[in-house]
Design an enzyme around this catalytic site. Sequence first.
Site, PDB file in Angstrom:
ATOM      1  N   TYR A 156      -5.251  -6.644  19.309  1.00  0.00           N
ATOM      2  CA  TYR A 156      -6.368  -7.320  18.521  1.00  0.00           C
ATOM      3  C   TYR A 156      -6.582  -8.947  19.550  1.00  0.00           C
ATOM      4  O   TYR A 156      -6.021  -9.741  19.098  1.00  0.00           O
ATOM      5  CB  TYR A 156      -7.012  -7.924  17.776  1.00  0.00           C
ATOM      6  CG  TYR A 156      -8.240  -7.423  16.788  1.00  0.00           C
ATOM      7  CD1 TYR A 156      -8.590  -6.966  15.740  1.00  0.00           C
ATOM      8  CD2 TYR A 156      -8.658  -8.898  16.500  1.00  0.00           C
ATOM      9  CE1 TYR A 156      -9.523  -6.982  15.786  1.00  0.00           C
ATOM     10  CE2 TYR A 156      -9.740  -9.238  16.390  1.00  0.00           C
ATOM     11  CZ  TYR A 156     -10.127  -7.946  14.999  1.00  0.00           C
ATOM     12  OH  TYR A 156     -11.491  -8.263  14.698  1.00  0.00           O
ATOM     13  N   TYR A 207     -17.110  -5.936  20.734  1.00  0.00           N
ATOM     14  CA  TYR A 207     -16.928  -6.591  19.617  1.00  0.00           C
ATOM     15  C   TYR A 207     -16.864  -5.214  18.132  1.00  0.00           C
ATOM     16  O   TYR A 207     -18.055  -5.834  17.840  1.00  0.00           O
ATOM     17  CB  TYR A 207     -17.330  -7.886  19.343  1.00  0.00           C
ATOM     18  CG  TYR A 207     -16.674  -8.063  17.805  1.00  0.00           C
ATOM     19  CD1 TYR A 207     -14.670  -8.505  17.790  1.00  0.00           C
ATOM     20  CD2 TYR A 207     -16.973  -9.047  16.894  1.00  0.00           C
ATOM     21  CE1 TYR A 207     -14.830  -9.026  16.357  1.00  0.00           C
ATOM     22  CE2 TYR A 207     -16.734  -9.285  15.861  1.00  0.00           C
ATOM     23  CZ  TYR A 207     -15.948  -9.910  15.226  1.00  0.00           C
ATOM     24  OH  TYR A 207     -14.804 -10.418  14.477  1.00  0.00           O
TER      25      TYR A 207
END
Length: 388
Positions: A297, A341
């Site tokens: 991440y 994103y």
Amino acid sequence: MSLGKKDALGGRAAVVGIGATEFSKESGRSELKLAVEAVHAALDDAGLSPADVDGLVTFTMDTSPEITVAQAAGIGELSFFSRVHYGGGAACATVLQAALAVSAGIAEVVVCYRAFNERSGRRFGAGVQQREPSAEGTALGWNLPSGLLTPASWVAMAAQRYLHAYGLTPEAFGRVAVTGRRHAARNPAAYFHGQPITLAEHAASRWIVEPLRLLDCCQETDGGQALVVTSRERARDLRNPPAVVVAAAQGAGRAQEQMTSFYRDELTGLPEMAVVARQLWRTSGLGPGDMDVGIIYDHFTPFVLMQLEEFGFCGPGLGSDFVAADALPLNTHGGQLGEAYLHGMNGIAEAVRQIRGTSVNQAAGAAHTLVTAGTGVPTSGLILGADG
């Protein structure tokens, strides 16, 4: 080692469908429409129809309720529907909940989804001003009086300490950005397709909050992503090779930011991700050396380095050297820095492609892929593997 040997969950469920909208800065349609498009695309990828779905999982932050998505997508009866807290920390946990439901026999086909207009609508990167009160935001009350109003400012505190503790410069973070953009440049679905960057370009990008520069920060994206989870047995009869859920975990640490703000002994690690790492390694019986790809991440580059260290890929302070050595194919879709994103859901889709052998930046013979979710908040992680 056989999948699922170490616990009752591992190896019993698989991701069988992935689908997304285009990734843009102006979708021109509602978040519900994005969610439905992504769900339909994922079901088509799996060779299933809306009538096959009996479970839905999403984020508490998502604006499209499960029942509304079911109505709009043409889904019928639901025997399982659920949401997971804490923003990007929820990504892998949606698959965990789906796998639990499938493994327990509560549902047969569960779709996980996330959709938002995060660039043209409410921009998370703009901070917490004028947000409605929520339980998730209560802990932020410790930070706001000090002027720490944006995610970048929260991460910058830990990033500055990390550089000081290990005698590093911001170039250490640039290596993550360069890697992500290199992969994004070869990915037609990525917003930054055809646009790699250099370390010099990273160093020349403007400051956001020192020591973070613009190219240390993820994008803001409009789009949707969905994933289809079913049993391993059923998966074998569907359109694409299954990506087996070898292990899944959630983690919250006593010393993490959400519990302590910055009032803790050490700021150079991620206690919540350490919990996830221990769980994944224990329940899978695998370790860092067994991973063929890492989907880590990357909302901000410093936390990629800290995650690699928490998982034991390298020692404390050595994450940047590990990335520079290309010791592990990392964020092969371009990550949130380069592709989009989507609160980490697009990363799970890339992990599935790696297991299928269909990534545009394919790692040869990828049999195990590690996926992590958001950090600085209670989080989650997955190990996906090939069926065999």
